[in-house]
Design a protein around this motif. Structure first.
Motif, PDB file in Angstrom:
ATOM      1  N   ASP A 214      -5.017  15.477 -32.726  1.00 35.25           N
ATOM      2  CA  ASP A 214      -4.725  16.865 -32.345  1.00 35.25           C
ATOM      3  C   ASP A 214      -6.057  17.495 -31.933  1.00 35.25           C
ATOM      4  O   ASP A 214      -6.863  17.853 -32.793  1.00 35.25           O
ATOM      5  CB  ASP A 214      -4.095  17.599 -33.526  1.00 35.25           C
ATOM      6  N   ASP A 215      -6.266  17.631 -30.628  1.00 33.79           N
ATOM      7  CA  ASP A 215      -7.560  18.093 -30.156  1.00 33.79           C
ATOM      8  C   ASP A 215      -7.797  19.564 -30.483  1.00 33.79           C
ATOM      9  O   ASP A 215      -8.935  19.973 -30.728  1.00 33.79           O
ATOM     10  CB  ASP A 215      -7.678  17.870 -28.644  1.00 33.79           C
ATOM     11  N   ALA A 216      -6.717  20.346 -30.484  1.00 32.08           N
ATOM     12  CA  ALA A 216      -6.872  21.772 -30.785  1.00 32.08           C
ATOM     13  C   ALA A 216      -7.301  21.974 -32.237  1.00 32.08           C
ATOM     14  O   ALA A 216      -8.167  22.798 -32.541  1.00 32.08           O
ATOM     15  CB  ALA A 216      -5.569  22.511 -30.508  1.00 32.08           C
ATOM     16  N   ALA A 217      -6.696  21.213 -33.135  1.00 35.00           N
ATOM     17  CA  ALA A 217      -7.017  21.333 -34.561  1.00 35.00           C
ATOM     18  C   ALA A 217      -8.190  20.455 -34.966  1.00 35.00           C
ATOM     19  O   ALA A 217      -8.697  20.569 -36.080  1.00 35.00           O
ATOM     20  CB  ALA A 217      -5.789  20.985 -35.400  1.00 35.00           C
ATOM     21  N   GLN A 218      -8.607  19.555 -34.066  1.00 28.74           N
ATOM     22  CA  GLN A 218      -9.729  18.648 -34.353  1.00 28.74           C
ATOM     23  C   GLN A 218      -9.466  17.813 -35.612  1.00 28.74           C
ATOM     24  O   GLN A 218     -10.283  17.746 -36.532  1.00 28.74           O
ATOM     25  CB  GLN A 218     -11.041  19.437 -34.486  1.00 28.74           C
ATOM     26  N   ARG A 219      -8.317  17.172 -35.614  1.00 31.65           N
ATOM     27  CA  ARG A 219      -7.955  16.325 -36.747  1.00 31.65           C
ATOM     28  C   ARG A 219      -6.871  15.331 -36.334  1.00 31.65           C
ATOM     29  O   ARG A 219      -6.224  15.487 -35.295  1.00 31.65           O
ATOM     30  CB  ARG A 219      -7.473  17.164 -37.928  1.00 31.65           C
ATOM     31  N   TRP A 220      -6.687  14.328 -37.164  1.00 30.42           N
ATOM     32  CA  TRP A 220      -5.619  13.356 -36.969  1.00 30.42           C
ATOM     33  C   TRP A 220      -4.353  13.825 -37.695  1.00 30.42           C
ATOM     34  O   TRP A 220      -4.425  14.255 -38.841  1.00 30.42           O
ATOM     35  CB  TRP A 220      -6.031  11.985 -37.508  1.00 30.42           C
ATOM     36  N   ARG A 221      -3.232  13.754 -36.995  1.00 27.98           N
ATOM     37  CA  ARG A 221      -1.930  14.013 -37.610  1.00 27.98           C
ATOM     38  C   ARG A 221      -1.245  12.669 -37.806  1.00 27.98           C
ATOM     39  O   ARG A 221      -0.997  11.936 -36.844  1.00 27.98           O
ATOM     40  CB  ARG A 221      -1.092  14.949 -36.748  1.00 27.98           C
ATOM     41  N   ILE A 222      -0.962  12.370 -39.059  1.00 28.99           N
ATOM     42  CA  ILE A 222      -0.547  11.025 -39.437  1.00 28.99           C
ATOM     43  C   ILE A 222       0.842  11.049 -40.058  1.00 28.99           C
ATOM     44  O   ILE A 222       1.086  11.785 -41.032  1.00 28.99           O
ATOM     45  CB  ILE A 222      -1.557  10.414 -40.437  1.00 28.99           C
TER      46      ILE A 222
ATOM     47  N   TYR B 183     -22.375   9.775 -27.673  1.00 28.52           N
ATOM     48  CA  TYR B 183     -21.160  10.443 -28.127  1.00 28.52           C
ATOM     49  C   TYR B 183     -21.093  11.899 -27.681  1.00 28.52           C
ATOM     50  O   TYR B 183     -22.120  12.582 -27.576  1.00 28.52           O
ATOM     51  CB  TYR B 183     -21.061  10.391 -29.653  1.00 28.52           C
ATOM     52  N   GLU B 184     -19.878  12.370 -27.485  1.00 31.57           N
ATOM     53  CA  GLU B 184     -19.591  13.785 -27.316  1.00 31.57           C
ATOM     54  C   GLU B 184     -19.363  14.357 -28.703  1.00 31.57           C
ATOM     55  O   GLU B 184     -18.475  13.913 -29.435  1.00 31.57           O
ATOM     56  CB  GLU B 184     -18.340  13.979 -26.456  1.00 31.57           C
ATOM     57  N   LEU B 185     -20.183  15.324 -29.093  1.00 34.44           N
ATOM     58  CA  LEU B 185     -20.086  15.936 -30.421  1.00 34.44           C
ATOM     59  C   LEU B 185     -19.533  17.340 -30.288  1.00 34.44           C
ATOM     60  O   LEU B 185     -19.997  18.126 -29.467  1.00 34.44           O
ATOM     61  CB  LEU B 185     -21.466  15.980 -31.083  1.00 34.44           C
ATOM     62  N   ARG B 186     -18.540  17.668 -31.111  1.00 29.09           N
ATOM     63  CA  ARG B 186     -17.937  18.999 -31.034  1.00 29.09           C
ATOM     64  C   ARG B 186     -17.994  19.680 -32.403  1.00 29.09           C
ATOM     65  O   ARG B 186     -17.988  19.020 -33.438  1.00 29.09           O
ATOM     66  CB  ARG B 186     -16.479  18.921 -30.549  1.00 29.09           C
ATOM     67  N   THR B 187     -18.051  21.009 -32.340  1.00 28.58           N
ATOM     68  CA  THR B 187     -18.104  21.805 -33.562  1.00 28.58           C
ATOM     69  C   THR B 187     -16.823  22.618 -33.723  1.00 28.58           C
ATOM     70  O   THR B 187     -16.055  22.773 -32.767  1.00 28.58           O
ATOM     71  CB  THR B 187     -19.302  22.769 -33.524  1.00 28.58           C
ATOM     72  N   ALA B 188     -16.620  23.153 -34.888  1.00 24.17           N
ATOM     73  CA  ALA B 188     -15.366  23.850 -35.181  1.00 24.17           C
ATOM     74  C   ALA B 188     -15.267  25.188 -34.492  1.00 24.17           C
ATOM     75  O   ALA B 188     -14.180  25.624 -34.140  1.00 24.17           O
ATOM     76  CB  ALA B 188     -15.232  24.047 -36.705  1.00 24.17           C
TER      77      ALA B 188
END
Length: 498
Positions: A114-122, A485-490
C-alpha cells in the motif's frame, strides 16, 4: 454503528520457519523489533520438516550447515540426516525464545504493498495483518515440481513426489518407476532398492556423482565440542575455506574442473563394472553445471539386478505402466517423482503484489531478477532470503541466508534512525546490477557447461546464482548501502535525502 476493524500492525512479518526464517526471527528478537513469523505448518523446519523420504540427508558438512549463533556440538554424523537437522531447528526455535513469535498454521494468502500508507497489507489464513517490512523466507525448494504427464490421471497405482513421501505405502515387492535422478533420487533410490521387487529409473540426464565422505562422529569429538566451542568453530572455518579455496574453483576454472571430473569418473568406474551401464551413467555435460551430487551407494543401487536405468524422458503414463520417449513400456504400480522444486518460479511470487499492483511472478515472467538476491524493484520493503541471485554450487546456503538477514537488519536500523518509511531499489540500479552479474556468470560452468538446470530462468541465464566466492557476498551485504535505493519518509511519502 461499529468501528471498522483495524488489522494488527507489526514492524516486520517473516514468512517461513526454516533456516532463513529462524535466522531472521533471532535477529529481529535481538534488535527488539515487533514481529511475527508466519508458518503454514504446525512445526518449524521448512524443507527439513517436509522432506522425509528414506535416506534424506544433507550434502554440506554438519558443522558448516548450521546457524552461526546456534552451534550444535552433538551432531552424530559428518553429514547430518534429515531428522537430526529437523530436531536441531526445533531446538533453535525453543532455546532462543522464538516460539512465542511464530504463528503456526498461518498461511500467507496475499501480501500487497500500500504505497499511500507505506506498508504491506497481508491476508493470511488466520486473518489480516499490516507490516512495515516483509521478509520472504519461504525458500527456493519449498514447493515440489511434478511434471504434467500425458495419462497420469489415469494411472491406477500410487503416485507421489519424494518431497511428499507416502509412508503408509509398503513398497515391498512393488514394481516402481522413479522419474528423475537429482539430489533426492540419489538418496531414496538406494534406500528403497533392496525392498522393491522391480525398479525402473527414468534418467533424462545422468548426474555427476562424487564420493560422500561421511562418517559417524566420535563421542570424544562431541565432548570436545561441548567443552571447547572454539574448537568446533575452528573446524567450521576450515570446512568453509576448503570449499571457498578448492570447490569454488570447479565453477570457474576449466583446469580444476578437469581434475574433479577425472575423480568423478574414477568413482564411476570403480563402482560400475558393466560398460553399457557405465556409459549410460556418464554425463554429457560439464561437472558443476548442475548440482554436484555425493553418494557412495547410488551406483551400486543402479547396478543391482532388480534395477534398470532408462536414458529417456517420459512420453506418457498408462493405467499400469510408463512409456518412455524411446518407445518402451515399463510396468509400474508405483510412480515416484524425484523431479525437484519450483526454484525459478516460486509459487509465493504469485501472492506478492508490488507498488503497481502486479505480482512478483508477473514482474519476473519466469526470469527472476533481484538486487543482491535480496530486494526487487517495485516491491518496497520486501527482503527475500535464499532466493534467486544468491545460490552457490559449492558452499552452505545457510551462510548466504545469514548474510541476507544481516543486510535486512542494517536496513531496518537505517530506517529507524532516519525516519524512513520505505526503501525500493531503483530500476536503473537493479538493471545495471543484473547486467554486471550476467557478465560475471558468463565465464562460470553454469553458463558454459552445456546443461539445463534449476539454476537457470526461462531465458537460460543462471539468474539463481551468485557468481563469485561467498566471502565476497558477505563483504557486499555486511552493510546496507542506500545509494541504489529510493528512500521515502512518512511526512509526505517524498524521497528522502541520501
Amino acid at each position: 454503528m461499529t468501528a471498522e476493524f483495524e488489522p494488527q500492525h507489526l514492524r516486520v512479518v517473516v514468512v517461513g520457519a526454516g533456516f532463513g526464517g529462524l535466522a531472521a526471527a533471532h535477529a529481529l528478537k535481538t534488535q527488539g523489533e515487533n514481529f511475527a513469523l508466519l508458518e503454514r505448518e504446525q512445526e518449524v523446519g521448512g524443507v527439513w520438516r517436509d522432506n522425509t523420504y528414506p535416506g534424506c540427508a544433507c550434502d554440506i558438512p554438519s558443522n558448516l550447515y548450521s546457524l552461526s549463533f546456534a552451534p550444535n556440538p552433538h551432531w552424530t554424523r559428518a553429514f547430518s540426516q534429515q531428522s537430526e537437522i529437523r530436531d536441531y531447528l526445533r531446538r533453535v526455535a525453543r532455546d532462543h525464545g522464538l516460539i512465542p513469535h511464530i504463528r503456526f498454521g498461518c498461511r500467507l494468502l496475499e501480501a500487497a504493498w500500500d504505497d499511500a500508507a507505506q506498508r504491506w497489507r497481508i491476508e493470511t489464513s488466520t486473518g489480516p495483518l499490516t507490516a512495515d517490512m516483509l521478509i520472504d523466507a519461504s525458500g527456493p525448494i519449498a514447493e515440489p515440481s511434478t511434471p504434467q504427464l500425458k495419462g497420469l490421471d489415469g494411472f491406477t497405482g500410487e503416485v507421489f513426489h519424494s518431497a511428499r513421501w507416502n509412508h503408509d505405502l509398503d513398497l515391498t515387492g512393488r514394481t516402481v518407476v522413479v522419474v528423475g535422478t537429482g539430489a533426492s533420487a540419489i538418496q531414496f533410490v538406494p534406500a528403497i532398492q533392496p525392498q522393491v521387487g522391480r525398479m525402473t529409473v527414468v534418467q533424462r540426464t545422468a548426474p555427476w556423482v562424487t564420493p560422500r565422505m561421511d562418517r559417524a562422529t566420535t563421542r570424544t569429538e562431541r565432548r570436545l565440542y561441548t567443552a571447547a566451542p572454539w574448537l568446533q568453530r575452528l573446524v567450521r572455518h576450515r570446512q568453509y575455506w576448503m570449499r571457498e579455496l578448492v570447490t569454488w574453483k570447479i565453477m570457474v576454472s576449466p583446469q580444476v574442473r578437469r581434475i574433479a571430473t577425472r575423480m568423478a569418473l574414477h568413482h564411476l568406474r570403480r563402482q560400475v563394472a558393466d560398460p553399457a551401464l557405465r556409459k549410460r551413467l556418464t554425463p554429457d555435460w560439464e561437472l558443476g553445471c548442475k548440482r554436484i551430487l555425493i553418494s557412495n551407494n547410488w551406483y551400486p543401487a543402479l547396478s543391482a539386478p532388480n534395477v534398470e536405468v532408462v536414458s529417456a524422458g517420459v512420453h506418457e503414463v498408462r493405467a499400469d505402466s510408463v512409456v518412455t520417449t524411446d518407445g518402451r513400456e515399463h510396468p509400474a504400480d508405483v510412480i515416484i517423482f524425484g523431479t525437484g522444486f519450483h526454484v525459478s518460479d516460486p509459487p509465493i511470487a504469485e501472492h506478492l503484489r508490488g507498488r503497481d499492483g502486479r505480482t512478483l511472478a508477473e514482474c519476473w515472467n519466469g526470469n527472476p531478477h533481484t538486487y543482491l538476491g535480496i530486494t526487487v524493484t517495485n516491491f518496497p520493503n520486501l527482503f527475500r532470503l535464499g532466493g534467486a541471485g544468491s545460490a552457490t554450487g559449492h558452499n552452505s546456503h545457510v551462510f548466504q541466508e545469514e548474510c541476507q538477514v544481516a543486510y535486512a537488519m542494517d536496513a531496518l536500523r537505517l530506517m529507524r534512525a532516519r525516519g524512513i518509511t520505505s526503501i525500493e531499489v531503483r530500476a536503473t540500479d537493479q538493471n545495471t546490477y543484473i547486467e554486471q552479474q550476467t557478465a560475471r556468470l558468463a565465464g562460470t560452468v553454469w553458463s558454459v557447461g552445456g546443461c539445463t538446470s534449476f539454476y537457470q530462468g526461462a531465458d537460460g541465464l543462471a539468474s539463481a546464482n551468485w557468481p563469485d566466492a561467498t566471502w565476497k557476498y558477505r563483504r557486499t551485504t555486511r552493510r546496507f548501502d542506500p545509494t541504489p535505493y529510493e528512500l521515502r519518509t512518512a511526512a509526505s511519502a517524498a524521497p528522502a535525502a541520501h
